[in-house]
Design a protein around this motif. Structure first.
Motif, PDB file in Angstrom:
ATOM      1  N   UNK A 418       0.819  -1.215   0.000  1.00  0.00           N
ATOM      2  CA  UNK A 418       0.000   0.000   0.000  1.00  0.00           C
ATOM      3  C   UNK A 418       0.851   1.263   0.000  1.00  0.00           C
ATOM      4  N   UNK A 419       2.014   1.221   0.677  1.00  0.00           N
ATOM      5  CA  UNK A 419       2.896   2.377   0.741  1.00  0.00           C
ATOM      6  C   UNK A 419       4.331   1.878   0.887  1.00  0.00           C
ATOM      7  N   UNK A 420       5.282   2.812   0.954  1.00  0.00           N
ATOM      8  CA  UNK A 420       6.689   2.426   0.999  1.00  0.00           C
ATOM      9  C   UNK A 420       7.004   1.567   2.221  1.00  0.00           C
ATOM     10  N   UNK A 421       6.419   1.899   3.366  1.00  0.00           N
ATOM     11  CA  UNK A 421       6.684   1.106   4.570  1.00  0.00           C
ATOM     12  C   UNK A 421       6.159  -0.314   4.406  1.00  0.00           C
ATOM     13  N   UNK A 422       4.989  -0.444   3.821  1.00  0.00           N
ATOM     14  CA  UNK A 422       4.414  -1.767   3.573  1.00  0.00           C
ATOM     15  C   UNK A 422       5.293  -2.572   2.627  1.00  0.00           C
ATOM     16  N   UNK A 423       5.773  -1.924   1.564  1.00  0.00           N
ATOM     17  CA  UNK A 423       6.652  -2.612   0.603  1.00  0.00           C
ATOM     18  C   UNK A 423       7.928  -3.085   1.288  1.00  0.00           C
ATOM     19  N   UNK A 424       8.551  -2.207   2.075  1.00  0.00           N
ATOM     20  CA  UNK A 424       9.788  -2.578   2.772  1.00  0.00           C
ATOM     21  C   UNK A 424       9.555  -3.767   3.704  1.00  0.00           C
ATOM     22  N   UNK A 425       8.418  -3.785   4.384  1.00  0.00           N
ATOM     23  CA  UNK A 425       8.111  -4.893   5.278  1.00  0.00           C
ATOM     24  C   UNK A 425       7.934  -6.199   4.534  1.00  0.00           C
ATOM     25  N   UNK A 426       7.258  -6.152   3.388  1.00  0.00           N
ATOM     26  CA  UNK A 426       7.079  -7.356   2.580  1.00  0.00           C
ATOM     27  C   UNK A 426       8.412  -7.873   2.066  1.00  0.00           C
ATOM     28  N   UNK A 427       9.248  -6.962   1.589  1.00  0.00           N
ATOM     29  CA  UNK A 427      10.567  -7.360   1.077  1.00  0.00           C
ATOM     30  C   UNK A 427      11.392  -8.013   2.174  1.00  0.00           C
ATOM     31  N   UNK A 428      11.396  -7.397   3.347  1.00  0.00           N
ATOM     32  CA  UNK A 428      12.191  -7.936   4.452  1.00  0.00           C
ATOM     33  C   UNK A 428      11.684  -9.311   4.881  1.00  0.00           C
ATOM     34  N   UNK A 438      17.514  -4.764  -1.891  1.00  0.00           N
ATOM     35  CA  UNK A 438      17.363  -4.072  -3.170  1.00  0.00           C
ATOM     36  C   UNK A 438      17.291  -5.051  -4.328  1.00  0.00           C
ATOM     37  N   UNK A 439      18.149  -6.067  -4.328  1.00  0.00           N
ATOM     38  CA  UNK A 439      18.139  -7.014  -5.448  1.00  0.00           C
ATOM     39  C   UNK A 439      16.876  -7.861  -5.429  1.00  0.00           C
ATOM     40  N   UNK A 440      16.398  -8.206  -4.223  1.00  0.00           N
ATOM     41  CA  UNK A 440      15.152  -8.966  -4.160  1.00  0.00           C
ATOM     42  C   UNK A 440      13.985  -8.104  -4.638  1.00  0.00           C
ATOM     43  N   UNK A 441      13.942  -6.863  -4.186  1.00  0.00           N
ATOM     44  CA  UNK A 441      12.863  -5.963  -4.605  1.00  0.00           C
ATOM     45  C   UNK A 441      12.833  -5.795  -6.113  1.00  0.00           C
ATOM     46  N   UNK A 442      14.006  -5.699  -6.728  1.00  0.00           N
ATOM     47  CA  UNK A 442      14.067  -5.581  -8.181  1.00  0.00           C
ATOM     48  C   UNK A 442      13.586  -6.855  -8.855  1.00  0.00           C
ATOM     49  N   UNK A 443      13.970  -8.006  -8.292  1.00  0.00           N
ATOM     50  CA  UNK A 443      13.625  -9.292  -8.902  1.00  0.00           C
ATOM     51  C   UNK A 443      12.118  -9.535  -8.907  1.00  0.00           C
ATOM     52  N   UNK A 444      11.431  -9.083  -7.855  1.00  0.00           N
ATOM     53  CA  UNK A 444       9.991  -9.343  -7.756  1.00  0.00           C
ATOM     54  C   UNK A 444       9.155  -8.106  -8.067  1.00  0.00           C
ATOM     55  N   UNK A 445       9.784  -7.041  -8.546  1.00  0.00           N
ATOM     56  CA  UNK A 445       9.079  -5.788  -8.832  1.00  0.00           C
ATOM     57  C   UNK A 445       8.264  -5.348  -7.622  1.00  0.00           C
ATOM     58  N   UNK A 446       8.969  -5.120  -6.519  1.00  0.00           N
ATOM     59  CA  UNK A 446       8.312  -4.674  -5.289  1.00  0.00           C
ATOM     60  C   UNK A 446       8.034  -3.182  -5.370  1.00  0.00           C
ATOM     61  N   UNK A 447       6.775  -2.806  -5.230  1.00  0.00           N
ATOM     62  CA  UNK A 447       6.429  -1.393  -5.313  1.00  0.00           C
ATOM     63  C   UNK A 447       5.047  -1.136  -4.743  1.00  0.00           C
ATOM     64  N   UNK A 448       4.710   0.126  -4.633  1.00  0.00           N
ATOM     65  CA  UNK A 448       3.398   0.519  -4.134  1.00  0.00           C
ATOM     66  C   UNK A 448       2.339   0.333  -5.217  1.00  0.00           C
ATOM     67  N   UNK A 449       1.097   0.511  -4.821  1.00  0.00           N
ATOM     68  CA  UNK A 449      -0.003   0.447  -5.781  1.00  0.00           C
ATOM     69  C   UNK A 449       0.237   1.428  -6.925  1.00  0.00           C
TER      70      UNK A 449
END
Length: 492
Positions: A418-428, A438-449
């Motif tokens: 939903x927001x940057x904090x939510x994305x960071x929590x999911x990635x972690x 960072x590399x995981x976020x790029x691999x799965x296209x982690x981002x907000x709505x």
């Protein structure tokens, strides 16, 4: 407006003392990404103001920057940045490792810098600050010509996976001038809480939630054990067409198909019968996905022959011709390059007058040409530039075949917060222990709505008609609620 910076990247702060560099960096970046010459003076000397430790502090800074860039980690270089040779060396190092590099220019008025300095507990000597302010005026005029990806004024920034760097502008275009896009949910894993006893119930919940979220289709992988790109060979993995039949009973609207059916796994005429049956039992919602099959280890494990690519292409081309015959009237004989079927008979025939066929694979010389000649859509992978190129090649093949352009579809992964904090929590929570965020976020296209709205708008502009989306956190319906917000942006 908050500026999106690609992750990872290199950020070089440039400006005189007391211009606000460290404060700005701390507001916008995690502490572990900031390499500060002042802090390193405290590491190798008596404190941050130990000027005698500057040489050692900068030697350590250079080592840290070199290591971080070699590991492709976001690095914010917090020094005065007034040494032109150092700046250009950092830029060259970023280029060597393929990292975007931006400079942030702190053009704070001299009077404000002096006032801030006077308010510090430990002040910069007045003559030293005067010299820095004088140097800054010359450096300011050099930055634009030094070759950075951007020279920024200090402003709100956020880091996003590289594919989202241009998403804000694209999301704005989608809001101002909406375009349509179809969405398919791609199921690639079946690891649910409660184990195999809970699989049927969890799968039903997800299918129902997918329809409620606005998905147009649900697709499964046609494999018999988990593929290494997603998990382990011994992870629970459901057979594709049995699963699609179950999903037909769980849903009422979404199209259903395998993305894509490996052409080597079944007798092709039998496959036609399976898909026709799925179409009848689903009320005319079957999609036929076809591909070469690539997973040699799976063939070996099950005792199946894995023919060379040339033979598989011949089989695929025959299947693309045979299946519509099988689903059509009469019982015509078929003899192709690899297949011979004396009676192409299928009763009941599909409910659909034409079962849509999707060819998976981006091979530009053969696969896309076969799709252009025989299929209704071609499914491809890759980044935005790759998709644009595939669209151009596919349209050229369609023109050569005397057909109007067929649909281009795109398979991708999306981790939606939903927001940057939510994305960071999911990635972690989801990233493998040995993979950096960072590399995981790029691999799965982690981002907000909003990030995903922009990214999917860019794919639509590149020629994509449907995106098939894998949600890596899909162990419950919750991720579908977040994805529904993305889909809603592409609905009338």
């Amino acid at each position: 407006m908050t500026l999106a910076l690609p992750s990872p990247c290199v950020v070089v702060l440039v400006g005189p003392g007391a211009s606000g560099k460290s404060t700005w960096a701390a507001e916008h970046f995690p502490a572990e990404t900031i390499v500060s010459s002042d802090r390193l003076r405290a590491v190798v000397g008596a404190g941050e103001d130990d000027i005698a430790a500057s040489t050692d502090a900068f030697a350590l800074l250079e080592q840290i920057v070199a290591v971080r860039l070699a590991r492709r980690l976001t690095t914010v270089i917090d020094t005065l940045g007034l040494d032109t040779d150092r700046r250009r060396a950092w830029l060259a190092l970023a280029r060597r490792h393929g990292l975007p590099c931006v400079a942030v220019a702190f053009d704070t008025p001299a009077a404000e810098c002096r006032a801030r300095n006077r308010g510090r507990a430990k002040r910069i000597p007045a003559d030293a600050l005067t010299a820095q302010l004088r140097s800054w005026r010359a450096v300011r005029d050099l930055l634009a010509a030094e070759g950075y990806d951007e020279v920024l004024a200090p402003q709100p920034v956020r880091q996003v996976a590289a594919p989202f760097a241009t998403s804000p502008a694209a999301a704005a275009r989608q809001q101002e001038r909406p375009t349509g896009l179809r969405f398919g949910l791609h199921l690639s894993a079946f690891a649910f809480d409660g184990g195999k006893a809970a699989t049927a119930a969890r799968l039903r919940e997800i299918a129902v939630a997918a329809e409620e979220a606005g998905f147009d289709a649900i697709y499964v992988m046609d494999h018999f054990r988990q593929i290494p790109q997603v998990g382990r060979a011994w992870d629970d993995f459901l057979e594709s067409y049995t699963t699609l039949a179950y999903l037909a009973a769980c849903t009422s609207r979404v199209r259903l198909g395998a993305l894509v059916t490996g052409i080597t796994y079944r007798n092709v005429a039998h496959l036609g019968k399976i898909i026709a049956t799925l179409d009848v039992l689903s009320g005319g919602r079957a999609v036929c996905g076809l591909g070469l099959a690539w997973f040699k280890a799976e063939h070996t494990a099950y005792g199946w022959e894995f023919p060379p690519a040339r033979s598989r292409y011949a089989l695929l081309e025959d299947a693309l011709t045979l299946l519509p015959l099988l689903w059509g009237p009469g019982s015509p004989a078929f003899e192709g390059k690899a297949l011979r079927v004396p009676e192409a008979t299928c009763y009941p025939r599909p409910l659909q007058d034409h079962v849509p066929i999707v060819v998976g694979g981006g091979g530009e010389r053969r696969t896309l040409r076969l799709a252009a000649r025989h299929a209704d859509a071609a499914n491809v992978l890759g980044d935005l530039d790759t998709v644009r190129r595939k669209a151009s090649v596919l349209h050229a093949h369609c023109a050569a075949a005397g057909r109007d352009p067929i649909d281009l579809t795109h398979l991708c992964t999306a981790l939606v917060g939903d927001d940057d904090r939510s994305v960071a929590g999911l990635v972690d929570r989801l990233r493998p222990r040995r993979q950096d965020a960072a590399s995981y976020a790029a691999a799965v296209h982690a981002g907000t709505v909003d990030d995903h709205i922009g990214r999917f708008r860019e794919l639509a502009e590149a020629g994509v008609a449907e995106v098939m989306v894998r949600l890596p956190d899909l162990t419950s319906p919750e991720p579908l609620v977040r994805m529904a917000k993305v889909i809603a942006a592409f609905r009338p």
